[in-house]
Design a protein around this motif. Sequence first.
Motif, PDB file in Angstrom:
ATOM      1  N   THR A  35     -22.793   5.087  83.511  1.00 23.00           N
ATOM      2  CA  THR A  35     -22.718   4.160  82.380  1.00 23.00           C
ATOM      3  C   THR A  35     -22.156   4.875  81.160  1.00 23.00           C
ATOM      4  O   THR A  35     -22.685   5.908  80.736  1.00 23.00           O
ATOM      5  CB  THR A  35     -24.111   3.597  82.060  1.00 23.00           C
ATOM      6  N   ALA A  36     -21.077   4.329  80.619  1.00 21.17           N
ATOM      7  CA  ALA A  36     -20.400   4.961  79.480  1.00 21.17           C
ATOM      8  C   ALA A  36     -19.233   4.094  79.041  1.00 21.17           C
ATOM      9  O   ALA A  36     -18.858   3.142  79.740  1.00 21.17           O
ATOM     10  CB  ALA A  36     -19.879   6.348  79.867  1.00 21.17           C
ATOM     11  N   VAL A  37     -18.666   4.453  77.920  1.00 24.68           N
ATOM     12  CA  VAL A  37     -17.361   3.913  77.532  1.00 24.68           C
ATOM     13  C   VAL A  37     -16.301   4.809  78.152  1.00 24.68           C
ATOM     14  O   VAL A  37     -16.345   6.031  77.985  1.00 24.68           O
ATOM     15  CB  VAL A  37     -17.199   3.869  76.003  1.00 24.68           C
ATOM     16  N   TYR A  38     -15.394   4.211  78.873  1.00 22.41           N
ATOM     17  CA  TYR A  38     -14.323   4.952  79.548  1.00 22.41           C
ATOM     18  C   TYR A  38     -13.034   4.810  78.747  1.00 22.41           C
ATOM     19  O   TYR A  38     -12.623   3.692  78.415  1.00 22.41           O
ATOM     20  CB  TYR A  38     -14.152   4.444  80.970  1.00 22.41           C
ATOM     21  N   ILE A  39     -12.434   5.947  78.474  1.00 20.10           N
ATOM     22  CA  ILE A  39     -11.288   6.014  77.571  1.00 20.10           C
ATOM     23  C   ILE A  39     -10.147   6.744  78.273  1.00 20.10           C
ATOM     24  O   ILE A  39     -10.373   7.785  78.899  1.00 20.10           O
ATOM     25  CB  ILE A  39     -11.667   6.784  76.285  1.00 20.10           C
ATOM     26  N   CYS A  40      -8.946   6.212  78.157  1.00 21.15           N
ATOM     27  CA  CYS A  40      -7.811   6.939  78.717  1.00 21.15           C
ATOM     28  C   CYS A  40      -7.008   7.588  77.592  1.00 21.15           C
ATOM     29  O   CYS A  40      -7.044   7.136  76.437  1.00 21.15           O
ATOM     30  CB  CYS A  40      -6.923   6.046  79.572  1.00 21.15           C
ATOM     31  N   ALA A  41      -6.319   8.643  77.952  1.00 20.12           N
ATOM     32  CA  ALA A  41      -5.517   9.397  76.997  1.00 20.12           C
ATOM     33  C   ALA A  41      -4.246   9.865  77.685  1.00 20.12           C
ATOM     34  O   ALA A  41      -4.234  10.055  78.908  1.00 20.12           O
ATOM     35  CB  ALA A  41      -6.298  10.588  76.461  1.00 20.12           C
ATOM     36  N   ALA A  42      -3.192  10.047  76.922  1.00 20.33           N
ATOM     37  CA  ALA A  42      -1.910  10.432  77.498  1.00 20.33           C
ATOM     38  C   ALA A  42      -1.187  11.406  76.583  1.00 20.33           C
ATOM     39  O   ALA A  42      -1.312  11.348  75.352  1.00 20.33           O
ATOM     40  CB  ALA A  42      -1.046   9.190  77.731  1.00 20.33           C
ATOM     41  N   ASP A  43      -0.409  12.272  77.209  1.00 20.46           N
ATOM     42  CA  ASP A  43       0.394  13.217  76.435  1.00 20.46           C
ATOM     43  C   ASP A  43       1.475  13.803  77.333  1.00 20.46           C
ATOM     44  O   ASP A  43       1.224  14.081  78.510  1.00 20.46           O
ATOM     45  CB  ASP A  43      -0.482  14.341  75.874  1.00 20.46           C
ATOM     46  N   GLN A  44       2.649  13.999  76.773  1.00 19.64           N
ATOM     47  CA  GLN A  44       3.763  14.589  77.542  1.00 19.64           C
ATOM     48  C   GLN A  44       3.648  16.083  77.692  1.00 19.64           C
ATOM     49  O   GLN A  44       4.265  16.675  78.572  1.00 19.64           O
ATOM     50  CB  GLN A  44       5.089  14.274  76.835  1.00 19.64           C
ATOM     51  N   HIS A  45       2.874  16.710  76.818  1.00 23.50           N
ATOM     52  CA  HIS A  45       2.898  18.172  76.745  1.00 23.50           C
ATOM     53  C   HIS A  45       1.582  18.816  77.168  1.00 23.50           C
ATOM     54  O   HIS A  45       1.311  19.969  76.802  1.00 23.50           O
ATOM     55  CB  HIS A  45       3.253  18.592  75.317  1.00 23.50           C
ATOM     56  N   VAL A  46       0.791  18.073  77.888  1.00 23.36           N
ATOM     57  CA  VAL A  46      -0.511  18.572  78.324  1.00 23.36           C
ATOM     58  C   VAL A  46      -0.526  18.647  79.844  1.00 23.36           C
ATOM     59  O   VAL A  46      -0.073  17.724  80.511  1.00 23.36           O
ATOM     60  CB  VAL A  46      -1.634  17.651  77.815  1.00 23.36           C
ATOM     61  N   VAL A  47      -1.040  19.730  80.382  1.00 24.59           N
ATOM     62  CA  VAL A  47      -1.159  19.821  81.828  1.00 24.59           C
ATOM     63  C   VAL A  47      -2.420  19.098  82.276  1.00 24.59           C
ATOM     64  O   VAL A  47      -3.350  18.890  81.500  1.00 24.59           O
ATOM     65  CB  VAL A  47      -1.196  21.290  82.298  1.00 24.59           C
ATOM     66  N   CYS A  48      -2.414  18.748  83.540  1.00 21.11           N
ATOM     67  CA  CYS A  48      -3.559  18.034  84.101  1.00 21.11           C
ATOM     68  C   CYS A  48      -4.627  19.046  84.494  1.00 21.11           C
ATOM     69  O   CYS A  48      -4.559  19.671  85.556  1.00 21.11           O
ATOM     70  CB  CYS A  48      -3.106  17.214  85.305  1.00 21.11           C
TER      71      CYS A  48
END
Length: 124
Positions: free
Chosen positions: A91-104
């Motif tokens: 149970t939580a708030v799920y948030i997505c994030a994106a970036d071109q310069h970040v590794v996974c």
Amino acid sequence: QWQLVESGGGLVQPGGSLRLSCGASGFTLDDYTVAWFRQAPGKEREGISCISGSGRITNYADSVKGRFTISRDNAKNTVYLQMNSLKLDDTAVYICAADQHVVCRIGITAFGSWGQGTQVTVSS
């Protein structure tokens, strides 16, 4: 306007499943690493999964490994998080994030674009 929008949250019983979506508007996600985070009340934000721009690299936090699956459909400009065998602790708030310069990699938080989040509640 660049924007990430999450959807698919809701109320589910323990053991159930949900699929979250993270859609982008104003830009294409093709070359972006996308990650899912979650934040429960009173707890720090936790990175739980990420996927590289190509989709070839995925990573998961130990807390969700084997239960959650991240995927992307670049034609739909969307990243998904399939959540199975949900537990009360999910149970939580799920948030997505994106970036071109970040590794996974789990633990990296320096993403340039963030969504507003979608609530997931696991309750009997």
